[in-house]
Design a protein around this motif. Structure first.
Motif, PDB file in Angstrom:
ATOM      1  N   CYS A 105       4.477  14.895  23.190  1.00  0.00           N
ATOM      2  CA  CYS A 105       5.799  14.516  23.691  1.00  0.00           C
ATOM      3  C   CYS A 105       5.681  13.296  24.591  1.00  0.00           C
ATOM      4  N   THR A 135       3.607  17.938  19.814  1.00  0.00           N
ATOM      5  CA  THR A 135       4.775  17.761  18.957  1.00  0.00           C
ATOM      6  C   THR A 135       4.329  17.645  17.507  1.00  0.00           C
ATOM      7  N   CYS A 182       9.498  16.711  22.647  1.00  0.00           N
ATOM      8  CA  CYS A 182       9.345  18.115  22.296  1.00  0.00           C
ATOM      9  C   CYS A 182      10.710  18.790  22.402  1.00  0.00           C
ATOM     10  N   PRO A 183      10.891  19.971  21.795  1.00  0.00           N
ATOM     11  CA  PRO A 183      12.193  20.655  21.851  1.00  0.00           C
ATOM     12  C   PRO A 183      12.691  20.894  23.272  1.00  0.00           C
ATOM     13  N   ALA A 184      11.769  21.210  24.188  1.00  0.00           N
ATOM     14  CA  ALA A 184      12.191  21.496  25.558  1.00  0.00           C
ATOM     15  C   ALA A 184      12.743  20.249  26.241  1.00  0.00           C
ATOM     16  N   CYS A 185      12.081  19.118  26.057  1.00  0.00           N
ATOM     17  CA  CYS A 185      12.546  17.878  26.683  1.00  0.00           C
ATOM     18  C   CYS A 185      13.833  17.392  26.026  1.00  0.00           C
ATOM     19  N   TRP A 186      13.932  17.546  24.709  1.00  0.00           N
ATOM     20  CA  TRP A 186      15.171  17.166  24.028  1.00  0.00           C
ATOM     21  C   TRP A 186      16.338  17.987  24.566  1.00  0.00           C
ATOM     22  N   ALA A 187      16.123  19.298  24.703  1.00  0.00           N
ATOM     23  CA  ALA A 187      17.178  20.167  25.217  1.00  0.00           C
ATOM     24  C   ALA A 187      17.460  19.882  26.686  1.00  0.00           C
ATOM     25  N   HIS A 201      22.783  15.061  26.874  1.00  0.00           N
ATOM     26  CA  HIS A 201      23.322  14.110  25.908  1.00  0.00           C
ATOM     27  C   HIS A 201      24.834  13.975  26.079  1.00  0.00           C
TER      28      HIS A 201
END
Length: 254
Positions: free
Chosen positions: A28, A35, A42-47, A51
């Protein structure tokens, strides 16, 4: 290069990429966690990123707290203090992961982040980009550019322009005034600090006049930088100016 050589070069590149992936597994770009793909979140950082999605103010791009379902609304700020640029868009609010990415690019020499950040900007601002004639980055003053060695806005603008096949005008706008840092200044002080800071060089006026400009920067705080740059472009004859940034500092969410 012949077709056979191109195939060989492509196969070699994929083989080297696979070998490097075994030695250095993709991670990530924000937290370093494993990743599936390189140069990704990574999914956690995206979430963890806030946004920005509709509904939002069409002028500043500031998200509304609730969807009133009554068509396009302007924020109170856009009504009381409309910006010089026509529309503003940003990927996310300037906190958490988004703030970390901006800081790593801007102050941590992580120039590689311009790729993923620029692609996210291209996705968020697709409607603005579609109508733009060209992409113009917010410039740095030459002394600040000499100290930093790169302009993060130009790196992001290059990715945005390439993603949507738009011309990139790196010299359409120049920063002619060495302003003090905006950090810690009030909205009014920021605006005063940027008065007369930008100018369209005479040689660049034909590339600006009559064109719809997409102005690109990394962060929009009060909109003062976008306003000052947009006014300079409009004075030079630009048909319109929209502002696209990676992050937005939302003082108020309606």
């Amino acid at each position: 290069m012949s077709g056979a050589r191109l195939l060989f070069a492509g196969a070699l590149s994929r083989a080297l990429g696979g070998a490097l992936g075994l030695v250095y597994p993709p991670s990530c770009v924000a937290c370093g966690a494993a990743t599936v793909e390189a140069n990704a979140l990574c999914p956690a950082c995206w979430a963890g990123m806030r946004h920005i999605a509709a509904p939002f103010c069409p002028r500043y791009g500031t998200p509304f707290a609730v969807d009133l379902g009554v068509g396009t609304l302007l924020s109170a700020r856009a009504i009381a203090d409309p910006p010089a640029f026509s529309r503003g868009r940003a990927v996310a609010l300037y906190d958490g992961v988004a703030r970390e990415l901006v800081h790593k690019l801007k102050y941590g020499d992580r120039l590689d982040l311009a790729g993923i950040m620029g692609r996210m900007m291209a996705a968020s601002g697709r409607d603005l980009i579609a109508e733009a004639d060209c992409v113009v980055p917010v410039p740095l003053h030459r002394w600040r550019l000499w100290r930093r060695r790169f302009n993060q806005a130009a790196l992001l603008a290059r990715t945005v322009a390439r993603a949507e096949g738009k011309p990139l005008e790196l010299r359409a706008l120049s920063r002619v005034k060495a302003t003090r840092s905006q950090v810690g200044l009030t909205r009014a002080a920021r605006a005063r600090n940027l008065q007369g800071a930008f100018k369209v060089p005479d040689a660049a006026r034909p590339r600006v006049a009559g064109r719809k400009i997409l102005l690109v920067d990394d962060v929009s705080t009060t909109g003062a930088t976008g306003n000052a740059a947009a006014r300079a472009l409009l004075r030079a004859g630009a048909a319109s100016v929209d502002l696209l940034t990676f992050a937005l500092v939302a003082e108020e969410i309606g």
